[in-house]
Design a protein around this motif. Structure first.
Motif, PDB file in Angstrom:
ATOM      1  N   GLU A  56       0.717  -1.068  -0.379  1.00  0.00           N
ATOM      2  CA  GLU A  56       0.133   0.290  -0.377  1.00  0.00           C
ATOM      3  C   GLU A  56       0.387   1.204   0.009  1.00  0.00           C
ATOM      4  OE1 GLU A  56      -2.043  -3.483   1.471  1.00  0.00           O
ATOM      5  OE2 GLU A  56      -0.536  -2.144   2.469  1.00  0.00           O
ATOM      6  N   MET A  57       2.292   1.035   0.809  1.00  0.00           N
ATOM      7  CA  MET A  57       2.575   2.552   1.047  1.00  0.00           C
ATOM      8  C   MET A  57       4.033   2.514   0.450  1.00  0.00           C
ATOM      9  SD  MET A  57       0.683   4.603   1.536  1.00  0.00           S
ATOM     10  CE  MET A  57       1.651   6.137   2.561  1.00  0.00           C
ATOM     11  N   GLY A  58       4.514   1.303  -0.628  1.00  0.00           N
ATOM     12  CA  GLY A  58       6.147   0.836  -1.041  1.00  0.00           C
ATOM     13  C   GLY A  58       6.934   0.986   0.468  1.00  0.00           C
ATOM     14  N   THR A  59       8.025   1.187  -0.161  1.00  0.00           N
ATOM     15  CA  THR A  59       9.005   1.037   0.628  1.00  0.00           C
ATOM     16  C   THR A  59       9.376   1.942   2.272  1.00  0.00           C
ATOM     17  OG1 THR A  59      10.376   1.106  -0.986  1.00  0.00           O
ATOM     18  CG2 THR A  59      11.703   0.952   1.483  1.00  0.00           C
ATOM     19  N   ASN A  60       8.888   0.989   3.609  1.00  0.00           N
ATOM     20  CA  ASN A  60       9.013   1.570   4.638  1.00  0.00           C
ATOM     21  C   ASN A  60       9.211   1.298   5.559  1.00  0.00           C
ATOM     22  OD1 ASN A  60       6.062   0.984   5.948  1.00  0.00           O
ATOM     23  ND2 ASN A  60       5.585   0.950   4.229  1.00  0.00           N
ATOM     24  N   ALA A  61       9.269   1.467   6.602  1.00  0.00           N
ATOM     25  CA  ALA A  61      10.282   0.114   7.901  1.00  0.00           C
ATOM     26  C   ALA A  61       9.292  -0.534   8.151  1.00  0.00           C
ATOM     27  CB  ALA A  61      10.757   1.195   8.924  1.00  0.00           C
ATOM     28  N   ILE A  62       8.114  -0.532   8.002  1.00  0.00           N
ATOM     29  CA  ILE A  62       7.074  -1.673   8.829  1.00  0.00           C
ATOM     30  C   ILE A  62       6.426  -2.331   7.796  1.00  0.00           C
ATOM     31  CG2 ILE A  62       4.357  -1.890   9.492  1.00  0.00           C
ATOM     32  CD1 ILE A  62       4.365   1.270  11.074  1.00  0.00           C
ATOM     33  N   GLY A  63       6.390  -1.637   6.688  1.00  0.00           N
ATOM     34  CA  GLY A  63       5.748  -2.540   6.000  1.00  0.00           C
ATOM     35  C   GLY A  63       7.342  -3.896   5.026  1.00  0.00           C
ATOM     36  N   THR A  64       8.195  -2.823   5.026  1.00  0.00           N
ATOM     37  CA  THR A  64       9.350  -3.909   4.643  1.00  0.00           C
ATOM     38  C   THR A  64       9.746  -4.580   5.335  1.00  0.00           C
ATOM     39  OG1 THR A  64      10.200  -1.904   2.885  1.00  0.00           O
ATOM     40  CG2 THR A  64      11.855  -3.490   3.364  1.00  0.00           C
ATOM     41  N   CYS A  65       9.667  -4.122   6.768  1.00  0.00           N
ATOM     42  CA  CYS A  65      10.180  -5.577   7.983  1.00  0.00           C
ATOM     43  C   CYS A  65       9.237  -6.271   7.812  1.00  0.00           C
ATOM     44  CB  CYS A  65      10.189  -5.101   9.203  1.00  0.00           C
ATOM     45  SG  CYS A  65      10.263  -5.730  10.214  1.00  0.00           S
ATOM     46  N   LEU A  66       8.287  -6.562   7.810  1.00  0.00           N
ATOM     47  CA  LEU A  66       7.088  -7.601   7.656  1.00  0.00           C
ATOM     48  C   LEU A  66       7.234  -8.258   5.997  1.00  0.00           C
ATOM     49  CD1 LEU A  66       3.469  -5.701   8.042  1.00  0.00           C
ATOM     50  CD2 LEU A  66       5.242  -7.222   9.289  1.00  0.00           C
ATOM     51  N   SER A  67       7.834  -7.475   4.885  1.00  0.00           N
ATOM     52  CA  SER A  67       7.921  -8.010   3.611  1.00  0.00           C
ATOM     53  C   SER A  67       9.438  -8.900   4.185  1.00  0.00           C
ATOM     54  CB  SER A  67       8.162  -7.283   2.351  1.00  0.00           C
ATOM     55  OG  SER A  67       6.957  -6.351   2.484  1.00  0.00           O
ATOM     56  N   GLU A  68      10.456  -8.476   4.527  1.00  0.00           N
ATOM     57  CA  GLU A  68      11.363  -9.243   4.743  1.00  0.00           C
ATOM     58  C   GLU A  68      11.532  -9.894   5.906  1.00  0.00           C
ATOM     59  OE1 GLU A  68      14.747  -5.976   3.903  1.00  0.00           O
ATOM     60  OE2 GLU A  68      14.027  -6.298   1.729  1.00  0.00           O
ATOM     61  N   GLN A  69      11.397  -9.807   6.858  1.00  0.00           N
ATOM     62  CA  GLN A  69      10.979 -10.578   8.321  1.00  0.00           C
ATOM     63  C   GLN A  69      12.325 -10.137   8.992  1.00  0.00           C
ATOM     64  OE1 GLN A  69       9.213 -13.832   8.414  1.00  0.00           O
ATOM     65  NE2 GLN A  69       7.654 -14.345   6.995  1.00  0.00           N
ATOM     66  N   ARG A  70      12.808  -9.545   8.839  1.00  0.00           N
ATOM     67  CA  ARG A  70      14.542  -8.642   9.565  1.00  0.00           C
ATOM     68  C   ARG A  70      14.339  -7.376   9.864  1.00  0.00           C
ATOM     69  NH1 ARG A  70      18.910  -9.079   5.436  1.00  0.00           N
ATOM     70  NH2 ARG A  70      17.509  -7.963   3.007  1.00  0.00           N
ATOM     71  N   PRO A  71      14.412  -6.704  10.991  1.00  0.00           N
ATOM     72  CA  PRO A  71      15.190  -5.354  11.387  1.00  0.00           C
ATOM     73  C   PRO A  71      15.455  -4.708  10.363  1.00  0.00           C
ATOM     74  CG  PRO A  71      16.081  -6.758  12.884  1.00  0.00           C
ATOM     75  CD  PRO A  71      15.697  -7.862  11.536  1.00  0.00           C
ATOM     76  N   THR A  72      14.215  -3.292  10.203  1.00  0.00           N
ATOM     77  CA  THR A  72      14.359  -3.131   8.790  1.00  0.00           C
ATOM     78  C   THR A  72      14.018  -0.698   9.011  1.00  0.00           C
ATOM     79  OG1 THR A  72      13.108  -4.543   7.869  1.00  0.00           O
ATOM     80  CG2 THR A  72      13.473  -1.790   6.577  1.00  0.00           C
ATOM     81  N   LYS A  73      15.102  -0.203   8.845  1.00  0.00           N
ATOM     82  CA  LYS A  73      15.772   0.767   9.010  1.00  0.00           C
ATOM     83  C   LYS A  73      15.212   1.969   7.833  1.00  0.00           C
ATOM     84  CE  LYS A  73      19.411   2.694   9.569  1.00  0.00           C
ATOM     85  NZ  LYS A  73      19.977   3.150   8.853  1.00  0.00           N
ATOM     86  N   VAL A  74      14.543   2.643   7.648  1.00  0.00           N
ATOM     87  CA  VAL A  74      13.874   3.916   6.550  1.00  0.00           C
ATOM     88  C   VAL A  74      14.313   5.014   7.241  1.00  0.00           C
ATOM     89  CG1 VAL A  74      12.480   4.019   4.627  1.00  0.00           C
ATOM     90  CG2 VAL A  74      12.924   1.684   5.246  1.00  0.00           C
ATOM     91  N   HIS A  75      15.326   5.529   6.113  1.00  0.00           N
ATOM     92  CA  HIS A  75      15.858   6.886   6.400  1.00  0.00           C
ATOM     93  C   HIS A  75      15.120   7.862   6.264  1.00  0.00           C
ATOM     94  CE1 HIS A  75      17.503   9.625   8.841  1.00  0.00           C
ATOM     95  NE2 HIS A  75      18.298  10.266   8.345  1.00  0.00           N
ATOM     96  N   ARG A  76      14.315   8.916   5.582  1.00  0.00           N
ATOM     97  CA  ARG A  76      14.425   9.904   5.223  1.00  0.00           C
ATOM     98  C   ARG A  76      13.360   9.589   3.623  1.00  0.00           C
ATOM     99  NH1 ARG A  76      14.330  14.557   8.175  1.00  0.00           N
ATOM    100  NH2 ARG A  76      14.268  15.781   6.455  1.00  0.00           N
ATOM    101  N   ASP A  77      14.754  10.711   2.959  1.00  0.00           N
ATOM    102  CA  ASP A  77      14.228   9.516   1.485  1.00  0.00           C
ATOM    103  C   ASP A  77      14.879   8.541   1.342  1.00  0.00           C
ATOM    104  OD1 ASP A  77      17.076   9.856   1.515  1.00  0.00           O
ATOM    105  OD2 ASP A  77      17.230  10.997  -0.202  1.00  0.00           O
TER     106      ASP A  77
END
Length: 318
Positions: free
Chosen positions: A123-144
């Motif tokens: 729904e929202m593309g790359t973002n820490a919540i969605g990408t963490c769920l897709s990859e099933q590992r800790p995820t940091k998405v910083h700004r751009d």
């Protein structure tokens, strides 16, 4: 509202250049554009669940919500002062619990960092919540690093949450809208998020097996949260995701319990005679060495208790 194309152009150029093969972020950008058909320049906001849908989502997350309260409060206490909010989302990327300062609520609400919103990668593309769920590992998405240009001012740090059965159950997230949040600070927050996620998983596991002994798997220091639930018969009836990985367990552990000694490499009574010795020793210890009380506890006479203690060569306290 018109979104400048510069961010969208940079995202598209990175995907076309094949950078997805060596960058997690670009790999997520590629999924966002090619798999989900999203436009990085679109001025879209997160969709919201209906009240009925949100109630159902919370009910599904109830065991973890119940276990997470104190940990969420502690995490917010640590990060709330630097303009962050804490979110706990389900497997669809929908936040079901939130902690935030009232003074910051309007900003976070405008960004959609609120309960009942959809933050899945689809729904929202790359973002820490969605990408963490897709990859099933800790995820940091910083700004751009976000896929959508509208989210390029947000910093998000997430870690997956697993239920008592070891399956993915949701995600823990800390998000900030502050422009002065550095990537170094974001990395420190990400470590706190991961540690808090493990605490929540451990508490969820303990609450799921209230009558069992919770035992840490020996030698699993590098796999934090490797816990097993052992019942009164010394059978392993539950295991966390970390324990399953270390011990090679899968499926419904309670349906096919294994002796704890076999799984954990511990010594245990293997004969009826050895088992009786253990029962007698424990009964005597519970009774503080009082033979009569120990006998009553086992439902046998004092004389029978004495004979068994002598046969097992268990010394009586002086």
């Amino acid at each position: 509202m018109t979104i400048p194309r510069s961010h969208a152009d940079r995202v598209l150029a990175a995907i076309r250049a094949g950078e997805a093969t060596h960058s997690r972020i670009v790999a997520s950008w590629s999924r966002s554009a090619e798999l989900y058909g999203l436009d990085a320049g679109a001025p879209m906001k997160p969709q919201r669940l209906s009240e009925q849908e949100f109630r159902a989502a919370r009910e599904r997350m109830e065991p973890i919500i119940r276990a997470a309260g104190t940990s969420l409060d502690d995490l917010f206490q640590a990060v709330g002062g630097v303009g962050c909010c804490v979110l706990m989302a389900d497997c669809d990327g929908v936040p079901v619990e939130r902690r935030g300062k009232p003074a910051d609520d309007r900003d976070f609400s405008d960004w959609g960092l609120w309960t009942a919103t959809r933050w899945g990668e689809a729904e929202m593309g790359t973002n820490a919540i969605g990408t963490c769920l897709s990859e099933q590992r800790p995820t940091k998405v910083h700004r751009d690093q976000h896929f959508l240009a509208r989210n390029a001012a947000i910093s998000c740090m997430s870690a997956p949450l697993h239920g008592a059965d070891g399956k993915l159950a949701g995600v823990l997230d800390v998000s900030s809208c502050r422009a002065d949040l550095t990537e170094a600070l974001a990395e420190l927050i990400a470590q706190s998020v991961a540690q808090t996620a493990r605490r929540i998983e451990a508490e969820t596991f303990r609450l799921a097996f209230p009558l069992a002994r919770i035992v840490m798997v020996p030698g699993a220091e590098r796999s934090a949260g490797a816990l097993v639930a052992v019942d009164a018969d010394d059978l392993v009836v539950g295991a966390t995701r970390g324990a399953r990985r270390v011990l090679g367990l899968s499926g419904d552990v309670a349906a096919a319990p294994r002796p704890a000694a076999d799984l954990l490499g511990l010594q245990s009574a293997e004969t009826l005679d050895q088992a009786e010795r253990g029962v007698l020793a424990r009964a005597l210890a519970r009774a503080d060495g009082n033979v009569s009380a120990a006998a009553r506890g086992l439902g046998i006479s004092r004389a029978t208790m004495h004979r068994k203690l002598l046969r097992q060569r268990i010394a009586l306290p002086e």
